[in-house]
Design a protein around this motif. Structure first.
Motif, PDB file in Angstrom:
ATOM      1  N   GLY A 119       1.950 -14.482   9.685  1.00 39.83           N
ATOM      2  CA  GLY A 119       2.409 -15.005   8.388  1.00 39.83           C
ATOM      3  C   GLY A 119       3.041 -13.900   7.551  1.00 39.83           C
ATOM      4  N   PHE A 120       2.458 -12.701   7.595  1.00 39.09           N
ATOM      5  CA  PHE A 120       2.992 -11.586   6.816  1.00 39.09           C
ATOM      6  C   PHE A 120       4.364 -11.184   7.376  1.00 39.09           C
ATOM      7  N   ALA A 121       4.470 -11.142   8.715  1.00 41.73           N
ATOM      8  CA  ALA A 121       5.757 -10.787   9.327  1.00 41.73           C
ATOM      9  C   ALA A 121       6.814 -11.845   8.982  1.00 41.73           C
ATOM     10  N   PRO A 144     -21.582  -3.585  -4.519  1.00 42.72           N
ATOM     11  CA  PRO A 144     -21.115  -4.963  -4.336  1.00 42.72           C
ATOM     12  C   PRO A 144     -21.010  -5.679  -5.679  1.00 42.72           C
ATOM     13  N   VAL A 145     -19.825  -6.167  -5.995  1.00 40.03           N
ATOM     14  CA  VAL A 145     -19.597  -6.867  -7.272  1.00 40.03           C
ATOM     15  C   VAL A 145     -18.626  -8.007  -7.015  1.00 40.03           C
ATOM     16  N   ASP A 146     -18.896  -9.166  -7.639  1.00 38.36           N
ATOM     17  CA  ASP A 146     -17.905 -10.247  -7.622  1.00 38.36           C
ATOM     18  C   ASP A 146     -17.124 -10.179  -8.927  1.00 38.36           C
ATOM     19  N   LEU A 147     -15.884  -9.728  -8.824  1.00 36.49           N
ATOM     20  CA  LEU A 147     -15.078  -9.527 -10.039  1.00 36.49           C
ATOM     21  C   LEU A 147     -14.744 -10.843 -10.738  1.00 36.49           C
ATOM     22  N   LEU A 148     -14.918 -11.949 -10.050  1.00 31.18           N
ATOM     23  CA  LEU A 148     -14.669 -13.242 -10.696  1.00 31.18           C
ATOM     24  C   LEU A 148     -15.842 -13.659 -11.580  1.00 31.18           C
ATOM     25  N   ASP A 149     -16.943 -12.925 -11.486  1.00 32.71           N
ATOM     26  CA  ASP A 149     -18.150 -13.286 -12.215  1.00 32.71           C
ATOM     27  C   ASP A 149     -18.404 -12.242 -13.309  1.00 32.71           C
ATOM     28  N   GLY A 205     -11.555  -3.300  -5.714  1.00 32.11           N
ATOM     29  CA  GLY A 205     -10.835  -3.757  -4.518  1.00 32.11           C
ATOM     30  C   GLY A 205     -10.895  -2.681  -3.452  1.00 32.11           C
ATOM     31  N   ALA A 206     -12.085  -2.068  -3.342  1.00 34.13           N
ATOM     32  CA  ALA A 206     -12.251  -0.793  -2.622  1.00 34.13           C
ATOM     33  C   ALA A 206     -11.964  -0.865  -1.136  1.00 34.13           C
ATOM     34  N   THR A 207     -11.974  -2.051  -0.551  1.00 36.93           N
ATOM     35  CA  THR A 207     -11.769  -2.135   0.901  1.00 36.93           C
ATOM     36  C   THR A 207     -10.366  -2.623   1.244  1.00 36.93           C
ATOM     37  N   ALA A 235      -7.666  -4.543  -6.691  1.00 38.85           N
ATOM     38  CA  ALA A 235      -8.193  -5.795  -6.120  1.00 38.85           C
ATOM     39  C   ALA A 235      -7.112  -6.863  -6.148  1.00 38.85           C
ATOM     40  N   ARG A 236      -7.329  -7.881  -5.372  1.00 36.78           N
ATOM     41  CA  ARG A 236      -6.406  -9.020  -5.400  1.00 36.78           C
ATOM     42  C   ARG A 236      -7.185 -10.245  -4.935  1.00 36.78           C
ATOM     43  N   ALA A 237      -7.027 -11.336  -5.671  1.00 36.25           N
ATOM     44  CA  ALA A 237      -7.708 -12.579  -5.294  1.00 36.25           C
ATOM     45  C   ALA A 237      -7.132 -13.078  -3.976  1.00 36.25           C
ATOM     46  N   ASN A 296       3.763 -15.076 -12.755  1.00 36.01           N
ATOM     47  CA  ASN A 296       3.680 -13.879 -11.917  1.00 36.01           C
ATOM     48  C   ASN A 296       2.471 -13.101 -12.450  1.00 36.01           C
ATOM     49  N   PHE A 297       1.424 -13.025 -11.637  1.00 35.57           N
ATOM     50  CA  PHE A 297       0.175 -12.451 -12.178  1.00 35.57           C
ATOM     51  C   PHE A 297       0.321 -11.000 -12.583  1.00 35.57           C
ATOM     52  N   TYR A 298       1.297 -10.285 -12.018  1.00 33.00           N
ATOM     53  CA  TYR A 298       1.485  -8.886 -12.434  1.00 33.00           C
ATOM     54  C   TYR A 298       1.866  -8.813 -13.915  1.00 33.00           C
ATOM     55  N   ALA A 345      -5.989  -2.824   1.319  1.00 31.45           N
ATOM     56  CA  ALA A 345      -4.925  -2.026   1.942  1.00 31.45           C
ATOM     57  C   ALA A 345      -4.596  -0.776   1.134  1.00 31.45           C
ATOM     58  N   VAL A 346      -4.530  -0.927  -0.175  1.00 29.30           N
ATOM     59  CA  VAL A 346      -4.160   0.205  -1.029  1.00 29.30           C
ATOM     60  C   VAL A 346      -5.364   1.116  -1.242  1.00 29.30           C
ATOM     61  N   ALA A 347      -6.522   0.511  -1.520  1.00 33.10           N
ATOM     62  CA  ALA A 347      -7.688   1.292  -1.954  1.00 33.10           C
ATOM     63  C   ALA A 347      -8.262   2.172  -0.858  1.00 33.10           C
TER      64      ALA A 347
HETATM   65  N1  LIG Z   1      -0.834  -4.835   0.905  1.00 37.55           N
HETATM   66  C1  LIG Z   1       0.453  -4.743   0.613  1.00 37.55           C
HETATM   67  O1  LIG Z   1       1.329  -4.657   1.502  1.00 37.55           O
HETATM   68  C2  LIG Z   1       0.884  -4.702  -0.847  1.00 37.55           C
HETATM   69  C3  LIG Z   1       2.244  -4.481  -1.130  1.00 37.55           C
HETATM   70  C4  LIG Z   1       2.659  -4.426  -2.448  1.00 37.55           C
HETATM   71  C5  LIG Z   1       1.750  -4.615  -3.462  1.00 37.55           C
HETATM   72  N2  LIG Z   1       0.442  -4.835  -3.175  1.00 37.55           N
HETATM   73  C6  LIG Z   1      -0.484  -5.055  -4.303  1.00 37.55           C
HETATM   74  O2  LIG Z   1      -1.536  -4.111  -4.256  1.00 37.55           O
HETATM   75  C7  LIG Z   1      -2.694  -4.687  -4.867  1.00 37.55           C
HETATM   76  C8  LIG Z   1      -3.838  -4.539  -3.885  1.00 37.55           C
HETATM   77  O3  LIG Z   1      -3.516  -5.310  -2.734  1.00 37.55           O
HETATM   78  P1  LIG Z   1      -4.105  -5.031  -1.281  1.00 37.55           P
HETATM   79  O4  LIG Z   1      -3.129  -5.607  -0.314  1.00 37.55           O
HETATM   80  O5  LIG Z   1      -4.530  -3.615  -1.182  1.00 37.55           O
HETATM   81  O6  LIG Z   1      -5.376  -5.973  -1.343  1.00 37.55           O
HETATM   82  P2  LIG Z   1      -6.196  -6.552  -0.120  1.00 37.55           P
HETATM   83  O7  LIG Z   1      -5.991  -5.734   1.109  1.00 37.55           O
HETATM   84  O8  LIG Z   1      -5.950  -8.025  -0.098  1.00 37.55           O
HETATM   85  O9  LIG Z   1      -7.694  -6.273  -0.619  1.00 37.55           O
HETATM   86  C9  LIG Z   1      -8.225  -6.946  -1.726  1.00 37.55           C
HETATM   87  C10 LIG Z   1      -9.459  -6.205  -2.213  1.00 37.55           C
HETATM   88  O10 LIG Z   1      -9.969  -6.909  -3.338  1.00 37.55           O
HETATM   89  C11 LIG Z   1     -11.347  -7.194  -3.114  1.00 37.55           C
HETATM   90  N3  LIG Z   1     -11.664  -8.453  -3.777  1.00 37.55           N
HETATM   91  C12 LIG Z   1     -11.045  -9.651  -3.642  1.00 37.55           C
HETATM   92  N4  LIG Z   1     -11.670 -10.575  -4.409  1.00 37.55           N
HETATM   93  C13 LIG Z   1     -12.689  -9.923  -5.033  1.00 37.55           C
HETATM   94  C14 LIG Z   1     -13.701 -10.334  -5.932  1.00 37.55           C
HETATM   95  N5  LIG Z   1     -13.795 -11.602  -6.356  1.00 37.55           N
HETATM   96  N6  LIG Z   1     -14.592  -9.419  -6.351  1.00 37.55           N
HETATM   97  C15 LIG Z   1     -14.526  -8.128  -5.919  1.00 37.55           C
HETATM   98  N7  LIG Z   1     -13.588  -7.676  -5.086  1.00 37.55           N
HETATM   99  C16 LIG Z   1     -12.677  -8.569  -4.639  1.00 37.55           C
HETATM  100  C17 LIG Z   1     -11.480  -7.308  -1.586  1.00 37.55           C
HETATM  101  O11 LIG Z   1     -12.800  -7.075  -1.124  1.00 37.55           O
HETATM  102  P3  LIG Z   1     -13.859  -8.293  -0.908  1.00 37.55           P
HETATM  103  O12 LIG Z   1     -13.099  -9.423  -0.278  1.00 37.55           O
HETATM  104  O13 LIG Z   1     -14.937  -7.692  -0.069  1.00 37.55           O
HETATM  105  O14 LIG Z   1     -14.345  -8.631  -2.252  1.00 37.55           O
HETATM  106  C18 LIG Z   1     -10.566  -6.143  -1.172  1.00 37.55           C
HETATM  107  O15 LIG Z   1     -11.286  -4.923  -1.310  1.00 37.55           O
HETATM  108  C19 LIG Z   1      -2.333  -6.154  -5.182  1.00 37.55           C
HETATM  109  O16 LIG Z   1      -1.909  -6.284  -6.506  1.00 37.55           O
HETATM  110  C20 LIG Z   1      -1.167  -6.410  -4.264  1.00 37.55           C
HETATM  111  O17 LIG Z   1      -0.331  -7.438  -4.750  1.00 37.55           O
HETATM  112  C21 LIG Z   1      -0.019  -4.863  -1.881  1.00 37.55           C
END
Ligand SMILES: NC(=O)c1ccc[n+]([C@@H]2O[C@H](COP(=O)([O-])OP(=O)(O)OC[C@H]3O[C@@H](n4cnc5c(N)ncnc54)[C@H](OP(=O)(O)O)[C@@H]3O)[C@@H](O)[C@H]2O)c1
Length: 357
Positions: A309-311, A55-60, A15-17, A81-83, A148-150, A19-21
């Motif tokens: 939507g997030f706000a 580049p990887v599709d984690l669903l595959d 999930g390298a791109t 990562a997050r779907a 709850n997926f967590y 918010a967290v990564a």
């Molecule tokens: N952001 C927040 O405010 C927040 C707050 C609390 C908790 N969290 C948790 O932190 C975790 C990370 O969330 P985030 O917000 O950082 O995520 P995000 O910004 O939605 O980013 C999701 C990442 O997952 C990758 N991804 C999605 N589907 C993929 C797939 N099939 N194969 C490979 N990569 C895939 C995306 O890249 P591609 O689309 O290029 O694949 C992207 O790098 C989650 O569990 C989330 O619930 C986030």
């Protein structure tokens, strides 16, 4: 075969791109003791030092095995990562668990020296998306009714590590805030764009959330602080096989924070007027374009700077949103931020980048 750089630890960040990564990779890459492999479907164009993206599709599952098989030197897997998902609701258990399982299968098979798996969870663990929940939230609080997926992800990791050499940890942040112009789902530029629109319309800064939200206590998590906490968890013996809340370490009341934001924009604090921003901002593109023109901002559409939507999701939380962070502190992580100052600092950096007035 990809050989470990020989610098010591090798991190794979799934999930390298996201918010967290983004900041996690930055923090890891700044330390010569780490090399980093970032995994997502759409890798970014450039990479920091000692970092490469795959580049990887984690669903595959087959794609995961094929693409990750060369990385035999991975010592730490950071799962960020997050779907795809909507706002506020229940997210797919099936997809999120499959993605984690696929990457675990591939990394366990490829990397015999795997030492640690970190999973990023969040406040939805406690049901923040459902309504009031027991606060301050503690890591061992009872779970809410599934799905709850967590829960499924953590159970998977707990189960998988039995009899293995590697350990695990998990972080539970609240809304992640950052200066991240490439990512629109971020409270900071969204609130900044809302304030700029109020200013352009000659209005005070009305609070568009619920009356209870204005009065409630809340907390936020800075992305860089979270990244440092994650590295701490993944490398500290006292954190092994445990989950930890991670916030800036303080609480704020929206009413006080709102006054600081109003003052930052030279606006009077208005009234509490609940508005669904996804609806009320729908016709504001022309107003935003006037803001862009008046302040000489980088040309961007409103939907490329604000995520209403997030706000709406966050501002509907008319109950306290507070986590206890004592457990993490006890393991030696002492960093904290003043959340009001963080919000203003991030807004100032958006202003400096000419993305917000
Ligand atoms: N952001 C927040 O405010 C927040 C707050 C609390 C908790 N969290 C948790 O932190 C975790 C990370 O969330 P985030 O917000 O950082 O995520 P995000 O910004 O939605 O980013 C999701 C990442 O997952 C990758 N991804 C999605 N589907 C993929 C797939 N099939 N194969 C490979 N990569 C895939 C995306 O890249 P591609 O689309 O290029 O694949 C992207 O790098 C989650 O569990 C989330 O619930 C986030």
């Amino acid at each position: 075969m990809h050989r470990s750089s020989g610098t010591g630890r090798e991190a794979m960040v799934a999930g390298a791109t996201g918010a967290v990564a983004k900041r996690l990779i930055e923090v890891l890459a700044a330390d010569p003791g780490w090399s980093v492999i970032g995994v997502s479907r759409n890798p970014p164009g450039s990479a920091p030092a000692r970092t490469r993206y795959v580049p990887v599709d984690l669903l595959d599952p087959a794609d995961c095995r094929r693409r990750l098989e060369p990385f035999s030197g991975v010592t730490h897997l950071f799962y960020c990562a997050r779907a795809r998902h909507g706002e506020g609701g229940t997210e797919s258990v099936e997809e999120n668990v499959a993605m984690l399982r696929n990457v675990l299968d591939a990394v366990e098979a490829a990397a015999p020296g795997l030492q640690h798996v970190h999973v990023v969870e969040g406040l939805k663990w406690y049901g923040v998306h459902l309504g009031p929940y027991p606060t301050p939230a503690q890591e061992d609080d009872p779970r809410h009714m599934p799905p709850n997926f967590y829960y499924d992800q953590e159970d998977l990791v707990r189960q998988r590590r039995l009899g293995k050499e590697w350990t695990w940890s998990a972080s539970r942040p609240n809304a992640v805030c950052d200066v991240a112009p490439e990512r629109v789902r971020n409270l900071i530029p969204t609130l900044g764009a809302y304030a700029a629109i109020c200013a352009e319309l000659g209005m005070p800064l009305d609070f568009p959330g619920r009356p209870g939200t204005f009065r409630a206590l809340t907390e936020l998590t800075d992305a860089t602080l979270l990244a440092r906490a994650i590295v701490h968890m993944a490398t500290t013996a006292a954190c092994r096989n445990e989950a930890f809340n991670v916030t800036n370490g303080d609480v704020v009341r929206w009413s006080r924070l709102w006054a600081r934001i109003a003052s930052f924009y030279g606006l009077a604090v208005g009234s509490v007027r609940p508005l669904k921003l996804t609806e009320w901002m729908r016709d504001k593109e022309p107003v935003w374009q006037r803001v862009v023109h008046r302040h000489g901002l980088e040309p961007r559409r409103l939907d490329a700077i604000a995520h209403w939507g997030f706000a709406d999701f966050v501002l509907a939380q008319d109950y306290d949103v507070v986590s206890r962070t004592t457990k993490l502190r006890r393991t030696g992580f002492a960093e904290f931020l003043d959340t009001e100052d963080m919000v203003l600092d991030h807004l100032a950096r958006y202003r400096q980048a000419r993305l917000l007035p």
